[in-house]
Design an enzyme around this catalytic site. Structure first.
Site, PDB file in Angstrom:
ATOM      1  N   TRP A  59      -4.965  -1.594   4.493  1.00 24.65           N
ATOM      2  CA  TRP A  59      -4.143  -2.305   3.508  1.00 24.65           C
ATOM      3  C   TRP A  59      -3.008  -1.400   3.012  1.00 24.65           C
ATOM      4  O   TRP A  59      -1.894  -1.854   2.761  1.00 24.65           O
ATOM      5  CB  TRP A  59      -5.014  -2.744   2.317  1.00 24.65           C
ATOM      6  N   HIS A  60      -3.318  -0.115   2.899  1.00 19.21           N
ATOM      7  CA  HIS A  60      -2.316   0.818   2.372  1.00 19.21           C
ATOM      8  C   HIS A  60      -1.207   1.105   3.363  1.00 19.21           C
ATOM      9  O   HIS A  60      -0.113   1.512   2.965  1.00 19.21           O
ATOM     10  CB  HIS A  60      -2.976   2.132   1.942  1.00 19.21           C
ATOM     11  N   GLY A  61      -1.467   0.933   4.631  1.00 19.23           N
ATOM     12  CA  GLY A  61      -0.400   1.195   5.581  1.00 19.23           C
ATOM     13  C   GLY A  61      -0.879   1.066   7.001  1.00 19.23           C
ATOM     14  O   GLY A  61      -2.062   1.275   7.292  1.00 19.23           O
TER      15      GLY A  61
END
Lengths: 389, 458
Positions: B315-317
């Site tokens: 989700w963060h990257g």
């Protein structure tokens, strides 16, 4: 204090105060009561590309213009920029010769040497330098296959032998490594005999060469390009000046004297596709602005992605140039039919090969701060932007 | 547009407040909020604003159908649509690059610019769709109101991830008042100071130290840099959340807290109860529990945890380091649950805090570094492979200056509960200090120093 909402009143006064001062400042600037901080409002080059890219760039242009105006018309902008850094520097716990005095907006470390010269050191690590240098070598070698390529290095303090005390890494080794891997490229470097010679060519408080240094560069470049250029005088003014580093460190004790090249060349140019007015390129400093006035925008760097000069020669020249080129590009341009100057900092996507072909360019001169040329020190990404691999 | 820009602070926000409070009717105020939010987003993403509008429209239509007859097929289609957009815009280049790398082929990698805040607003849409399907919330019949929920500018680009249930009533029935407004102002000012005075300073220090060679920064430098980075990421993100919560409060919205002093945690499990709460509860409620949570057999439980944490990382990257970062926490959490838990009670509290902090700091190395080479170099330095390092580096980068001193003092007060206690003891002095920090923040914004927003890229 009984009123628990005073923080709200303060907040409202501040944000609405600045908001309402915008039209007042606008009015006063329009009427000439006060002078704007920046004279030039910049846009970027129209890109080649699809509709989405074009819309994005148009919107970026608009945003850049608005943001510049917002700074220009912001109440207390100059005052905060002058006095707040000074206040902060009063509280500094380092007093070591080998301590940096902080960093500039690009993150470079600032030092003050024994001769009261501010010098900068890159904050990029070896991995970055090597990667970007490989990209640059490949870019220049590819470019040299389609045109006559000239690189001029106006080498600053970090590349000079007498700078060892402040060098964490050997920049000369990096530079030599770069130069040895270039094929079919004519290269020349600003010759600096010793520390004294250096101090004549560069400002103490700024990251640029001064007009004398720039003029030496101009003479070298004329020779490199086989041009018979006219010579000029350099005028040293009495005006004390604090350049970009001096302004950041906010030490009034160390200053420079401004100088300029004494010429009255008539310039006609297209700036980003529009006919430039006579003042588009101030070639003399604004002496009425005070020592902390930011001369950068006008005097050093037009903040334009593309300038096309009309001259009197036969060939067309392309200069990839940053603020170092800005001081002398128009003088070189006299010797060419058309001189195209692309500033890698502001240029957006552009196929340099197509650009060279379309404009019938026969020679390309790279005239940027040496670290930008060698490893894109400020990460402009210009190689990718110009269609390099 | 960023909260820390001149255009937001001195043009957009006053103009918005003026327009918003001039309107008396609730629906007009929501229209104002919606239109200003569109402008706010369009300022950063002029074309992607149409993508957001399209998503809102599709979700609006499909959720009405879902709500009408609890249509499972339509529910699945809506989820595929929302997740599909996220995958296309965020993960396709990563997927193609990975396929190329694994299969040693050369598929063209699409050049897709990541829309700002796509992970945040997609998750908000997902929570709305799922909760409508589960009949936990009523379907929103007014598309402007739904738009206000999805793209309200306070939380649009860097969270917190607001559940529809949190503001369902407030979309229609909120009451703006001076007390809430003042609390919002206070919160906004603190958030701004966290971002400008702490996160930016700490970020610059970390960047300056780690831009040297590992043999120069060594053991000491790497730890100092990663401690600075740990503060940067805390105050960057919690500062943004504070500003979002603060603006929301000014407008009568009560968003839930996103941070609860995470560096006071005494275990990694505790840390994740305190850090980015809106994300961890989202994954708990919409992924972990539907997968069976901990009410399954041991191998399935382990798989569930690893799936949730790989997704959290992803989700963060869209890159390997974020997946590694997620799995790193998955593994530690499993170890805490399965092995350490029984011993933890006997360990002194201070040691538990140190344990949690050390592992969180080590985790940030994975989060910060894009290449495995860099990760390896920093870890080697942190474990002493490059020696102690050259202490002169702190002089070299001018570590001991006004900004650093201020950032560390503020961190001490704001990363712990000291600041909150101070406010309870003497609110006048606290408010005066907040005003001073606000003035300093504005001065920093005007002189235009280092100002990256880490969480914008998610």
């Amino acid at each position: 204090m009984k009123n628990k909402n005073f923080i709200t009143y303060f907040f409202i006064i501040v944000i609405f105060g600045f908001f309402l001062m915008y039209p007042v400042m606008f009015f006063m600037i329009q009427k000439g009561i006060i002078k704007p901080v920046y004279n030039n409002i910049y846009t970027v080059l129209k890109p080649e590309g699809n509709l989405i890219e074009r819309i994005n760039v148009k919107f970026t242009n608009l945003k850049n213009n608005i943001n510049t105006k917002l700074s220009n018309y912001l109440f207390l902008y100059s005052e905060v920029n002058s006095y707040y850094p000074m206040l902060k520097n009063k509280i500094n716990f380092s007093n070591n010769e080998f301590s940096s005095l902080g960093t500039n907006s690009d993150g470079e470390f600032i030092f003050l040497n024994k001769d009261n010269f501010y010098i900068l050191q890159t904050n990029q690590n070896d991995e970055y330098i090597n990667r970007k240098m490989d990209e640059a070598i490949s870019f220049y070698n590819d470019l040299s296959k389609v045109t006559q390529l000239y690189i001029y290095l106006p080498s600053r303090y970090e590349f000079q032998e007498f700078n060892n005390a402040y060098n964490i890494r050997n920049m000369n080794e990096i530079k030599n490594n770069f130069l040895h891997q270039l094929d079919n490229v004519t290269i020349r470097e600003l010759f600096v005999k010793d520390k004294e010679a250096y101090q004549h060519m560069f400002y103490r408080t700024d990251h640029h060469w001064n007009s004398y240094g720039a003029y030496q560069g101009y003479l070298d470049i004329c020779e490199m390009l086989n041009l018979n250029c006219p010579s000029y005088d350099i005028v040293l003014t009495d005006m004390a000046y604090h350049g970009s580093i001096g302004k950041m460190v906010a030490d009034k004790k160390i200053s420079d004297k401004f100088m300029y090249i004494d010429e009255d060349t008539k310039i006609t140019a297209l700036v980003e596709g529009k006919q430039a007015d006579a003042n588009f390129k101030p070639r003399k400093i604004k002496e009425d602005k005070g020592i902390f006035y930011d001369q950068y925008v006008g005097y050093y760097n037009g903040l334009y992605s593309e300038v096309i000069y009309n001259g009197s020669g036969d060939e067309n020249l392309l200069i990839l140039g940053d603020s170092y080129a800005w001081q002398i590009d128009y003088l070189i341009a006299n010797e060419y039919n058309k001189t195209y100057v692309l500033n890698p900092k502001y240029v957006e996507k552009l196929d340099i090969y197509k650009y060279i072909k379309d404009n019938n360019i026969t020679k390309v001169l790279v005239l940027m701060e040496s670290q930008t040329t060698i490893f894109d020190n400020y990460d402009y990404g210009y190689i990718a932007k110009l269609g390099g691999k | 547009m960023e909260f820390t820009s001149l255009i937001f602070l001195f043009i957009f926000f006053p103009l918005f407040l003026l327009t918003y409070f001039v309107c008396k009717k609730r629906n007009l105020r929501n229209v104002v909020l919606f239109l200003f939010s569109l402008f706010f987003y369009a300022w950063g993403e002029p074309l992607y604003v149409f993508l957001v509008l399209f998503s809102i429209f599709i979700n609006y239509i499909l959720t009405k159908i879902i709500a009408k007859n609890k249509n499972k097929l339509m529910f699945i289609l809506t989820l595929i649509f929302d997740i599909g957009i996220l995958v296309v815009f965020k993960y396709v280049p990563f997927i193609v690059t990975s396929i190329n790398s694994i299969l040693k082929i050369n598929l063209p990698v699409p050049n897709i610019i990541l829309p700002i805040g796509i992970s945040f607003y997609t998750f908000q849409m997902l929570s709305y769709v799922i909760d409508v399907y589960r009949e936990k919330v009523k379907v929103q019949n007014n598309i402007i109101y739904l738009g206000c929920y999805i793209i309200a500018f306070p939380q649009l680009i860097a969270g917190p991830i607001v559940r529809y249930a949190t503001i369902e009533d407030e979309l229609d029935n909120r009451k703006e008042n001076l007390k809430d407004f003042t609390n919002g102002v206070r919160r906004f000012m603190i958030g701004l100071a966290k971002k400008i005075l702490i996160a930016n300073t700490m970020g610059l220090l970390a960047q300056e130290i780690l831009s040297q060679n590992a043999s120069v920064y060594g053991f000491v430098g790497s730890w100092v840099a990663m401690i600075c980075y740990s503060f940067q990421i805390l105050f960057d993100f919690s500062g943004y959340s504070d500003m979002a919560i603060g603006i929301g409060r000014m407008l009568g919205f009560h968003y839930l807290e996103n941070f609860n002093y995470p560096y006071l945690a005494d275990s990694i499990t505790d840390f994740w109860h305190r850090w980015h709460i809106s994300l961890s509860t989202f994954f708990r409620d919409y992924v972990y529990i539907p997968l069976g949570g901990n009410r399954v057999k041991m191998p399935r439980f382990v798989i569930n945890i690893l799936i949730v944490w790989a997704l959290t990382g992803l989700w963060h990257g869209a890159s390997v380091n974020f997946i590694l970062w997620g799995l790193y926490y998955g593994i530690i959490l499993l170890m805490e649950k399965l092995i350490f838990q029984k011993y933890f009670q006997k360990v002194p509290k201070v040691l538990k805090h140190i344990y949690a902090l050390v592992f969180v700091i080590l985790g940030w190395v994975l989060f910060r570094s894009i290449t495995l080479n860099e990760i390896g170099t920093i870890y080697k330095a942190m474990f002493g492979f490059y020696g102690l390092g050259n202490i002169n580096i702190f002089g070299y980068i001018n570590f001991f200056n006004f900004n650093t001193l201020l950032a560390f003092i503020l961190s001490f007060f704001l990363a712990t509960t000291l600041g909150q206690k101070m406010q309870k003891i003497n609110w006048v002095i606290t408010d005066i200090l907040i005003i001073i920090l606000f003035i300093l923040s504005i001065c920093e914004i005007i002189i235009g120093s280092y100002n990256p927003f880490i969480y914008f890229r998610f």
